[in-house]
Structure formats: structure tokens, C-alpha cells
Design a protein around this motif. Structure first.
Motif, PDB file in Angstrom:
ATOM      1  N   GLY A  75       0.799  -1.218   0.000  1.00 15.52           N
ATOM      2  CA  GLY A  75       0.000   0.000   0.000  1.00 15.52           C
ATOM      3  C   GLY A  75       0.829   1.265   0.000  1.00 15.52           C
ATOM      4  N   ALA A  76       0.374   2.237  -0.776  1.00 13.86           N
ATOM      5  CA  ALA A  76       1.027   3.548  -0.789  1.00 13.86           C
ATOM      6  C   ALA A  76       0.906   4.189   0.586  1.00 13.86           C
ATOM      7  N   PHE A  77       1.881   4.970   0.957  1.00  5.97           N
ATOM      8  CA  PHE A  77       1.931   5.717   2.211  1.00  5.97           C
ATOM      9  C   PHE A  77       2.011   4.832   3.460  1.00  5.97           C
ATOM     10  N   THR A  78       2.151   3.525   3.308  1.00  5.93           N
ATOM     11  CA  THR A  78       2.299   2.660   4.482  1.00  5.93           C
ATOM     12  C   THR A  78       3.758   2.736   4.947  1.00  5.93           C
ATOM     13  N   PRO A  79       4.015   2.497   6.228  1.00  7.28           N
ATOM     14  CA  PRO A  79       5.359   2.721   6.771  1.00  7.28           C
ATOM     15  C   PRO A  79       6.499   1.997   6.051  1.00  7.28           C
ATOM     16  N   GLY A  80       6.431   0.692   5.903  1.00  7.25           N
ATOM     17  CA  GLY A  80       7.520  -0.046   5.261  1.00  7.25           C
ATOM     18  C   GLY A  80       7.713   0.349   3.811  1.00  7.25           C
ATOM     19  N   CYS A  81       6.609   0.647   3.147  1.00  4.68           N
ATOM     20  CA  CYS A  81       6.661   1.018   1.729  1.00  4.68           C
ATOM     21  C   CYS A  81       7.239   2.419   1.549  1.00  4.68           C
ATOM     22  N   THR A  84      11.159   2.465   3.457  1.00  6.72           N
ATOM     23  CA  THR A  84      12.214   1.540   3.058  1.00  6.72           C
ATOM     24  C   THR A  84      12.127   1.109   1.600  1.00  6.72           C
ATOM     25  N   HIS A  85      11.006   0.486   1.223  1.00  8.91           N
ATOM     26  CA  HIS A  85      10.943  -0.170  -0.086  1.00  8.91           C
ATOM     27  C   HIS A  85      11.074   0.811  -1.249  1.00  8.91           C
ATOM     28  N   LEU A  86      10.147   1.738  -1.382  1.00  9.49           N
ATOM     29  CA  LEU A  86      10.208   2.709  -2.479  1.00  9.49           C
ATOM     30  C   LEU A  86      11.458   3.588  -2.410  1.00  9.49           C
ATOM     31  N   PRO A  87      11.812   4.146  -1.247  1.00 11.61           N
ATOM     32  CA  PRO A  87      13.026   4.973  -1.201  1.00 11.61           C
ATOM     33  C   PRO A  87      14.297   4.236  -1.634  1.00 11.61           C
ATOM     34  N   GLY A  88      14.361   2.941  -1.380  1.00  6.36           N
ATOM     35  CA  GLY A  88      15.523   2.162  -1.814  1.00  6.36           C
ATOM     36  C   GLY A  88      15.672   2.159  -3.325  1.00  6.36           C
ATOM     37  N   TYR A  89      14.566   1.990  -4.031  1.00  5.83           N
ATOM     38  CA  TYR A  89      14.608   2.004  -5.494  1.00  5.83           C
ATOM     39  C   TYR A  89      14.851   3.409  -6.036  1.00  5.83           C
ATOM     40  N   VAL A  90      14.303   4.417  -5.371  1.00  3.93           N
ATOM     41  CA  VAL A  90      14.537   5.798  -5.799  1.00  3.93           C
ATOM     42  C   VAL A  90      16.030   6.121  -5.683  1.00  3.93           C
ATOM     43  N   SER A  91      16.629   5.749  -4.558  1.00  2.51           N
ATOM     44  CA  SER A  91      18.044   6.076  -4.353  1.00  2.51           C
ATOM     45  C   SER A  91      18.977   5.265  -5.261  1.00  2.51           C
ATOM     46  N   LYS A  92      18.575   4.072  -5.665  1.00  7.43           N
ATOM     47  CA  LYS A  92      19.415   3.237  -6.535  1.00  7.43           C
ATOM     48  C   LYS A  92      19.050   3.350  -8.015  1.00  7.43           C
ATOM     49  N   ARG A 155      -4.763  -7.054  -1.451  1.00 12.57           N
ATOM     50  CA  ARG A 155      -3.609  -6.241  -1.850  1.00 12.57           C
ATOM     51  C   ARG A 155      -2.620  -7.126  -2.581  1.00 12.57           C
ATOM     52  N   SER A 156      -1.555  -6.536  -3.057  1.00 15.62           N
ATOM     53  CA  SER A 156      -0.494  -7.297  -3.696  1.00 15.62           C
ATOM     54  C   SER A 156       0.514  -7.729  -2.641  1.00 15.62           C
ATOM     55  N   LYS A 157       1.023  -8.941  -2.812  1.00 13.04           N
ATOM     56  CA  LYS A 157       2.166  -9.347  -2.009  1.00 13.04           C
ATOM     57  C   LYS A 157       3.335  -8.454  -2.406  1.00 13.04           C
ATOM     58  N   ARG A 158       4.285  -8.349  -1.525  1.00 15.97           N
ATOM     59  CA  ARG A 158       5.487  -7.566  -1.820  1.00 15.97           C
ATOM     60  C   ARG A 158       6.449  -8.457  -2.611  1.00 15.97           C
ATOM     61  N   TYR A 159       6.871  -7.960  -3.760  1.00 14.47           N
ATOM     62  CA  TYR A 159       7.795  -8.721  -4.605  1.00 14.47           C
ATOM     63  C   TYR A 159       8.588  -7.756  -5.471  1.00 14.47           C
ATOM     64  N   SER A 160       9.608  -8.296  -6.124  1.00 14.19           N
ATOM     65  CA  SER A 160      10.326  -7.565  -7.166  1.00 14.19           C
ATOM     66  C   SER A 160      10.612  -8.549  -8.285  1.00 14.19           C
ATOM     67  N   MET A 161      10.636  -8.031  -9.506  1.00 13.45           N
ATOM     68  CA  MET A 161      10.975  -8.876 -10.643  1.00 13.45           C
ATOM     69  C   MET A 161      11.687  -8.064 -11.705  1.00 13.45           C
ATOM     70  N   GLY A 179       6.847  -8.782   4.123  1.00 16.44           N
ATOM     71  CA  GLY A 179       8.111  -8.406   4.751  1.00 16.44           C
ATOM     72  C   GLY A 179       9.033  -7.613   3.843  1.00 16.44           C
ATOM     73  N   LEU A 180      10.151  -7.213   4.394  1.00 17.90           N
ATOM     74  CA  LEU A 180      11.130  -6.401   3.669  1.00 17.90           C
ATOM     75  C   LEU A 180      12.484  -7.092   3.690  1.00 17.90           C
ATOM     76  N   SER A 181      12.676  -8.041   2.802  1.00 19.71           N
ATOM     77  CA  SER A 181      13.959  -8.727   2.757  1.00 19.71           C
ATOM     78  C   SER A 181      14.408  -8.916   1.314  1.00 19.71           C
TER      79      SER A 181
END
Length: 190
Positions: A75-81, A84-92, A155-161, A179-181
Motif C-alpha cells: 500500500g502507498a503511504f504505508t510505513p515499510g513502503c 524503506t521499499h520505495l526509497p531504496g529504489y529511488v536512491s538506486k 492487496r499485492s504481495k510484496r515482490y520484485s521482478m 516483509g522487507l527482505s
């Protein structure tokens, strides 16, 4: 019963079945499978939305002839997202693009207005494209849904591809779905 629950139920039935269980029933039980997307599959032909309900972005079209990263958050604006999650991709983003990534896409089961506001809040312009999956069409097509009642349900599970010319070449799904791993930017497998 969800597919994983059905799979667990089916597995228990197979373990507990006696030799006098009908061969047809045994075969039906053995062919119950989980339909979750896997490496080698094509990315679904699903319309997502950027900023407005009129701004359709077809994921299959977006992936044609390019190497892209798609990651999903519950979910947008949720704490982990948001922390951690979105900011990591923005910074990289710049580093990933130097490694041949044409586009980085973040998807969430939210409406386009929420995703547009979240993009502005997180400063993603030129780095990560935020796309809304308002009816969970992509999450369902990938068989990566999770029911999170406090966030409104499905909702969507958290994933990357990683997707190369429409084909999924790398997929990391969080073991618990949220989770965030393994789906973080520094864990992406190009």
C-alpha cells in the motif's frame, strides 16, 4: 479457501489417503497446483494507471524490447513502503539504469490519485514510475494477492521482478508476502 490453503489441504489428503482411494481422486489431488507466476513466464497483459484513471499503461507494452524492474508494495503511504521499499529504489535508480534497466515500476493496489500523490511525496519523478492497480488485476494475474483487512482487503504481495522483453527473468517474492527482505532494491537480481 485460497490456492495455498487448497494445496495444503490436498497435501494432507494425499498423505492420509489409503490405498483404496480411487485412482481418479488420487490423480485430481496430485494435479492441484499453485498458479503463482514464475521465472520464464510472460508479464501479464494488464492495464495499470499513472496519476489519473484516463492514463492507462499496459504492462506488457511497457516491457516490450526493454529490461525493466517491477516491484509491488502492499500500500502507498504505508510505513515499510514509504520508509524503506520505495526509497531504496529511488536512491538506486541511477545505478540500476546504468546497468541496463530502462524503467523501474512500483505497483500497488491503490487508486491512481493516491499513487500520484505518493509519487510527489516521495520525489520519484525520472526515477521510479508509480502505477496503480486499483482492482488488483495485476496482482491476481500473477497470483500474488494477499488479504490484509486493515488495508482494505485484497492487496499485492510484496515482490520484485526483472522483465526482459516481456519475459520474467528474475522474481523475488517476500516469504510472508509483506516483509522487507528479498524484494528490496539492494537484493534485486539483474
Amino acid at each position: 479457501m485460497n490456492k495455498i490453503g487448497l494445496f495444503t489441504f490436498t497435501s494432507k489428503l494425499l498423505k492420509n489417503s489409503s490405498s483404496n482411494t480411487s485412482p481418479v481422486v488420487q490423480r485430481l489431488l496430485q494435479t492441484s497446483t499453485i498458479n503463482m507466476v514464475k521465472v520464464g513466464d510472460n508479464v501479464p497483459n494488464v492495464d495499470l494507471f499513472e496519476d489519473l484513471p484516463t492514463n492507462k499503461v499496459n504492462l506488457a507494452d511497457l516491457a516490450k524490447g526493454k529490461k525493466i524492474i517491477v516491484f509491488a508494495v502492499p500500500g502507498a503511504f504505508t510505513p515499510g513502503c514509504s520508509k524503506t521499499h520505495l526509497p531504496g529504489y529511488v536512491s538506486k535508480a541511477d545505478e540500476l539504469k546504468k546497468q541496463g534497466i530502462a524503467e523501474i515500476v512500483c505497483v500497488s493496489v491503490n487508486d491512481p490519485f493516491v499513487m500520484g500523490a505518493w509519487a510527489k511525496d516521495q520525489g520519484t519523478t525520472g526515477k521510479v514510475k508509480l502505477l496503480a492497480d486499483p482492482s488488483a488485476a495485476l496482482a491476481k494475474a500473477l497470483d500474488l494477492t494477499v488479504d490484509i483487512a486493515p488495508l482494505g482487503g485484497i492487496r499485492s504481495k510484496r515482490y520484485s521482478m526483472v522483465v526482459e522483453d516481456g519475459k520474467i527473468t528474475s522474481l523475488q517474492v517476500e516469504p510472508d508476502g509483506t516483509g522487507l527482505s528479498c524484494s528490496l532494491a539492494d537484493k534485486i537480481k539483474l
